[in-house]
Design an enzyme around this catalytic site. Sequence first.
Site, PDB file in Angstrom:
ATOM      1  N   ASN A   1       0.884  -1.165   0.000  1.00 60.17           N
ATOM      2  CA  ASN A   1       0.000   0.000   0.000  1.00 60.17           C
ATOM      3  C   ASN A   1       0.919   1.211   0.000  1.00 60.17           C
ATOM      4  O   ASN A   1       1.538   1.521   1.018  1.00 60.17           O
ATOM      5  CB  ASN A   1      -0.898  -0.020   1.255  1.00 60.17           C
ATOM      6  CG  ASN A   1      -1.685   1.275   1.410  1.00 60.17           C
ATOM      7  OD1 ASN A   1      -1.733   2.105   0.490  1.00 60.17           O
ATOM      8  ND2 ASN A   1      -2.313   1.454   2.561  1.00 60.17           N
ATOM      9  N   TRP A   2       1.000   1.851  -1.153  1.00 55.12           N
ATOM     10  CA  TRP A   2       1.950   2.971  -1.266  1.00 55.12           C
ATOM     11  C   TRP A   2       1.477   4.234  -0.567  1.00 55.12           C
ATOM     12  O   TRP A   2       2.216   5.184  -0.415  1.00 55.12           O
ATOM     13  CB  TRP A   2       2.207   3.269  -2.753  1.00 55.12           C
ATOM     14  CG  TRP A   2       3.162   2.314  -3.404  1.00 55.12           C
ATOM     15  CD1 TRP A   2       3.753   1.219  -2.845  1.00 55.12           C
ATOM     16  CD2 TRP A   2       3.658   2.392  -4.752  1.00 55.12           C
ATOM     17  NE1 TRP A   2       4.574   0.604  -3.757  1.00 55.12           N
ATOM     18  CE2 TRP A   2       4.535   1.305  -4.933  1.00 55.12           C
ATOM     19  CE3 TRP A   2       3.429   3.258  -5.815  1.00 55.12           C
ATOM     20  CZ2 TRP A   2       5.196   1.073  -6.139  1.00 55.12           C
ATOM     21  CZ3 TRP A   2       4.079   3.037  -7.017  1.00 55.12           C
ATOM     22  CH2 TRP A   2       4.962   1.950  -7.171  1.00 55.12           C
ATOM     23  N   LYS A   3       0.180   4.271  -0.201  1.00 53.17           N
ATOM     24  CA  LYS A   3      -0.394   5.468   0.439  1.00 53.17           C
ATOM     25  C   LYS A   3      -0.167   6.683  -0.466  1.00 53.17           C
ATOM     26  O   LYS A   3      -0.239   6.551  -1.680  1.00 53.17           O
ATOM     27  CB  LYS A   3       0.172   5.633   1.855  1.00 53.17           C
ATOM     28  CG  LYS A   3       0.016   4.335   2.661  1.00 53.17           C
ATOM     29  CD  LYS A   3       0.270   4.490   4.129  1.00 53.17           C
ATOM     30  CE  LYS A   3       0.041   3.156   4.836  1.00 53.17           C
ATOM     31  NZ  LYS A   3       0.190   3.225   6.271  1.00 53.17           N
TER      32      LYS A   3
ATOM     33  N   HIS B   1      -9.332   1.678   4.732  1.00 49.57           N
ATOM     34  CA  HIS B   1      -8.072   1.756   5.484  1.00 49.57           C
ATOM     35  C   HIS B   1      -8.269   2.700   6.676  1.00 49.57           C
ATOM     36  O   HIS B   1      -9.020   3.675   6.584  1.00 49.57           O
ATOM     37  CB  HIS B   1      -6.957   2.266   4.572  1.00 49.57           C
ATOM     38  CG  HIS B   1      -5.599   2.135   5.197  1.00 49.57           C
ATOM     39  ND1 HIS B   1      -5.123   3.053   6.106  1.00 49.57           N
ATOM     40  CD2 HIS B   1      -4.651   1.181   5.075  1.00 49.57           C
ATOM     41  CE1 HIS B   1      -3.922   2.660   6.503  1.00 49.57           C
ATOM     42  NE2 HIS B   1      -3.615   1.532   5.907  1.00 49.57           N
TER      43      HIS B   1
ATOM     44  N   GLU C   1      -6.543   5.000   7.793  1.00 44.82           N
ATOM     45  CA  GLU C   1      -6.251   6.410   7.496  1.00 44.82           C
ATOM     46  C   GLU C   1      -7.443   7.072   6.808  1.00 44.82           C
ATOM     47  O   GLU C   1      -7.720   8.255   7.023  1.00 44.82           O
ATOM     48  CB  GLU C   1      -4.979   6.501   6.632  1.00 44.82           C
ATOM     49  CG  GLU C   1      -3.742   6.185   7.467  1.00 44.82           C
ATOM     50  CD  GLU C   1      -2.601   5.529   6.712  1.00 44.82           C
ATOM     51  OE1 GLU C   1      -2.588   5.590   5.464  1.00 44.82           O
ATOM     52  OE2 GLU C   1      -1.717   4.951   7.376  1.00 44.82           O
TER      53      GLU C   1
ATOM     54  N   GLU D   1      -5.296  -4.715  10.462  1.00 48.44           N
ATOM     55  CA  GLU D   1      -4.217  -3.759  10.707  1.00 48.44           C
ATOM     56  C   GLU D   1      -4.451  -3.027  12.024  1.00 48.44           C
ATOM     57  O   GLU D   1      -5.209  -2.043  12.059  1.00 48.44           O
ATOM     58  CB  GLU D   1      -4.170  -2.724   9.574  1.00 48.44           C
ATOM     59  CG  GLU D   1      -3.940  -3.320   8.209  1.00 48.44           C
ATOM     60  CD  GLU D   1      -3.346  -2.296   7.254  1.00 48.44           C
ATOM     61  OE1 GLU D   1      -2.264  -2.571   6.732  1.00 48.44           O
ATOM     62  OE2 GLU D   1      -3.937  -1.231   7.057  1.00 48.44           O
TER      63      GLU D   1
ATOM     64  N   GLY E   1       2.883   2.170  10.730  1.00 48.19           N
ATOM     65  CA  GLY E   1       3.873   3.233  10.576  1.00 48.19           C
ATOM     66  C   GLY E   1       4.632   3.551  11.843  1.00 48.19           C
ATOM     67  O   GLY E   1       5.300   4.570  11.942  1.00 48.19           O
TER      68      GLY E   1
ATOM     69  N   SER F   1       3.617  -2.315  10.136  1.00 50.19           N
ATOM     70  CA  SER F   1       5.063  -2.430  10.315  1.00 50.19           C
ATOM     71  C   SER F   1       5.631  -3.792   9.900  1.00 50.19           C
ATOM     72  O   SER F   1       6.585  -4.276  10.507  1.00 50.19           O
ATOM     73  CB  SER F   1       5.456  -2.104  11.765  1.00 50.19           C
ATOM     74  OG  SER F   1       5.097  -0.765  12.075  1.00 50.19           O
TER      75      SER F   1
ATOM     76  N   GLY G   1       2.986  -1.256   4.141  1.00 52.86           N
ATOM     77  CA  GLY G   1       3.079   0.169   3.839  1.00 52.86           C
ATOM     78  C   GLY G   1       4.512   0.563   3.497  1.00 52.86           C
ATOM     79  O   GLY G   1       4.996   0.334   2.385  1.00 52.86           O
ATOM     80  N   GLY G   2       5.205   1.134   4.471  1.00 51.71           N
ATOM     81  CA  GLY G   2       6.544   1.676   4.269  1.00 51.71           C
ATOM     82  C   GLY G   2       7.510   0.758   3.530  1.00 51.71           C
ATOM     83  O   GLY G   2       8.226   1.199   2.618  1.00 51.71           O
TER      84      GLY G   2
END
Length: 250
Positions: free
Chosen positions: A10-12, A95, A97, A167, A173, A213, A234-235
């Site tokens: 998930n590149w956000k 998500h 966010e 999640e 993150g 994470s 993510g990251g």
Amino acid sequence: MARKKIIAGNWKMNMTPSQAVELIDTLKPLVGNEDVDVLLCVPAIDIIPAMEAAKGSNIMIGAENMYFEEKGAFTGEISPLMLVDAGVKYVIIGHSERREYFAETDETVNKKVLKAFEHGITPIICCGETLTQREQGVTIDFIRQQIKIAFLNVTAAQAASAVIAYEPIWAIGTGKVATTEQAQEVCKAIRECIGEIYDEATADAIRIQYGGSVSASSAPELFAQPDIDGGLVGGASLKADFGRIVCYNK
Ligand code: 13P
């Protein structure tokens, strides 16, 4: 029935179109793993160049969000028709966010899930508790409620093809990955909840990811759990490390 793992990035809100092409070129030779469905969910503006860049590889390109109407006066939103036309097969829905910053609720998540299925797009339905909820001991109750509302009016056949991403918000993150036991416990509870709503066959078929994470070092143990069918990353999906996560069992 053995469930095939699905590992998704998930590149956000990261990567310009040209950076997207560059990263996919880097990742292509690193993500060969026949045991895994490999997906990158990218910003809407990156979808078409990313599709082009991923051609000839096992990388599928998905979306990070979608609106629950097909067209009309909804400035800034992305329609399921647009995603289908671009070749998208998977979309992340709900998500944390989006729930936190863009006012998404269990009800809008349900509308989006139904709309995605109507257009043959597989939703990756996100759920997860806050740190306060975990400390209050209500994690499983909260997640069960999120799941029950997300799946309202979804058929068993649709549910069997869906992906759920567990999640925990406190693990996103933060570098603070859930322990393997915590992740497995909730993913198992989610599968049981699907079994209660539908039946055992549906619960057996649905794929449940862990996200929060995930790194190359935590992936092997997490993905070896009986109820964890991959990850939403993510990251670590923004760098070559994603290749090591996809090849977690090699
Ligand atoms: P991180 O892997 O950066 O914690 O993000 C997880 C996530 O939110 C994926 O959807």
